[in-house]
Scaffold this active site. Structure first.
Site, short mmCIF file in Angstrom:
data_model
loop_
_atom_site.label_atom_id
_atom_site.label_comp_id
_atom_site.label_asym_id
_atom_site.label_seq_id
_atom_site.Cartn_x
_atom_site.Cartn_y
_atom_site.Cartn_z
CD GLU A 27 65.50 31.65 104.67
OE1 GLU A 27 65.24 30.85 103.73
OE2 GLU A 27 66.06 32.73 104.48
CB THR A 72 67.02 40.11 98.36
OG1 THR A 72 68.02 40.80 97.59
CG2 THR A 72 65.88 41.06 98.67
CG HIS A 114 64.49 32.74 100.81
ND1 HIS A 114 65.53 32.06 101.39
CD2 HIS A 114 64.97 33.19 99.61
CE1 HIS A 114 66.59 32.08 100.60
NE2 HIS A 114 66.26 32.76 99.50
CB ALA A 115 59.15 35.83 98.03
CB ILE A 153 71.71 39.72 92.00
CG1 ILE A 153 71.25 38.37 91.46
CG2 ILE A 153 70.59 40.39 92.79
CD1 ILE A 153 70.92 37.34 92.53
CB SER A 164 82.26 43.02 97.24
OG SER A 164 82.87 42.89 95.97
N GLY A 209 77.78 41.70 91.92
CA GLY A 209 77.73 40.62 90.95
C GLY A 209 76.59 40.84 89.98
#
Length: 320
Positions: free
Chosen positions: A265, A234, A284-285, A156, A175, A154
């Site tokens: 989380e 990520t 989770h930055a 990202i 995918s 996609g």
């Protein structure tokens, strides 16, 4: 009567400074809360008085039970245009408007690439060794000529692929909905799911979490990977079978993993990902950047102003 507005999930205590909230003074009073998600009774007590709640995506869970216990709540504002932690169907039934924001598209790919480089070159162990008075502990890996496998091409995934091309990597992708034509348009080779795992020197995950993608990277998929390969996630923690990944890392069937997302989380204190020596873990930055927060909170303000004027924008509704 002034509208009571809560900005919650502000774990780092940064929300008040990244945008100018004073533009809402004519609408209501803004309160900033920095607490981590809590049990239902604590959340209810904490949030009871608010008409509007601004949330960060996928931190505090607003399911039907909690929403029913917040009778004053009229508007939920979330960072991003998707938030799996919000029950949009229940919100609609209860007459609670939900609006979102656009995302800054560069933060997550940049963090992904930082993790790829840090993991492949052993930057954290080398930097820590230097601080301890040591020097040159091992050999870093190389990227040039290696195969970067993108799971989910996609916006990202495509950006991460472009970075890989700059480093002279061979980039492949798969995918469920990807076609060879779409991959070729991004300069990427389309391969089968099996080939993606088998050929990867670095596997980078960029799928949206759904019932189709949950657990997709399972023991079988990990078993196809080279023992010297690296995995980078990520996207969302549950896309990877955590138990299978921990087992592969412990037994060195996979050389290493860089992880920014987890099944639970914040990551529990005793979790193996905090201590395994072949894991580079970050909290989770991926979306936690100054520009992204400016966009999230700036557009939440716009959403709130539009709602107060009776013309809501960026409205989120339940699928189907």
């Amino acid at each position: 009567m002034a509208v009571q507005i809560a900005v919650i999930d502000d774990w780092q205590d940064v929300a008040r400074d990244v945008v100018d909230w004073s533009v809402l003074d004519s609408i209501g009073e803004v309160t900033f809360l920095h607490d981590y998600p809590a049990d239902r009774d604590t959340l209810t007590e904490r949030l009871q008085r608010f008409d509007v709640i601004c949330v960060m995506r996928e931190r505090t869970r607003f399911d039907e039970e909690l929403l029913r216990r917040l009778p004053n709540l009229k508007l939920l504002l979330t960072g991003g245009m998707r938030n799996a932690a919000l029950d949009l169907k229940a919100a609609a039934t209860l007459g609670i408007q939900v609006c979102g924001t656009e995302s800054y598209k560069h933060a997550a790919p940049e963090l992904t690439w930082a993790l790829i480089m840090a993991l492949s070159r052993n930057l954290v162990p080398e930097a820590n060794a230097l601080r301890a008075g040591l020097w040159q502990q091992g050999l870093g890996g190389d990227l040039y000529g290696k195969t970067l496998a993108i799971l989910g091409l996609g916006s990202i995934g495509t950006r991460v692929a472009q970075f890989g091309q700059v480093f002279g990597m061979r980039v492949i992708a798969w995918s469920e909905n990807l076609t060879a034509e779409r991959a070729a348009a991004a300069g990427v080779q389309y391969v089968s799911k099996q080939a993606l795992f088998e050929q990867a020197d670095i596997l980078s995950i960029h799928l949206v979490l759904s019932e189709r993608s949950r657990g997709l990277v399972d023991a079988q998929a990990l078993g196809r990977m080279k023992p010297e390969a690296l995995l980078v996630n990520t996207a969302r923690g549950p896309i990877v079978d955590e138990a299978a990944l921990i087992d592969a890392l412990r037994h060195k069937r996979l050389a290493g993993a860089a992880l920014d997302v987890f099944a639970v989380e914040p990551l529990p204190p005793e979790h193996p990902f905090r201590t395994l020596d072949n894991v580079l873990a970050t909290p989770h930055a991926g979306y936690v950047s100054r520009q992204n927060y400016r966009q999230f909170y700036g557009q939440m303000i716009e959403d709130l102003q539009a709602w107060a004027a009776g013309k809501p924008i960026r409205v989120l509704t339940a699928a189907g």
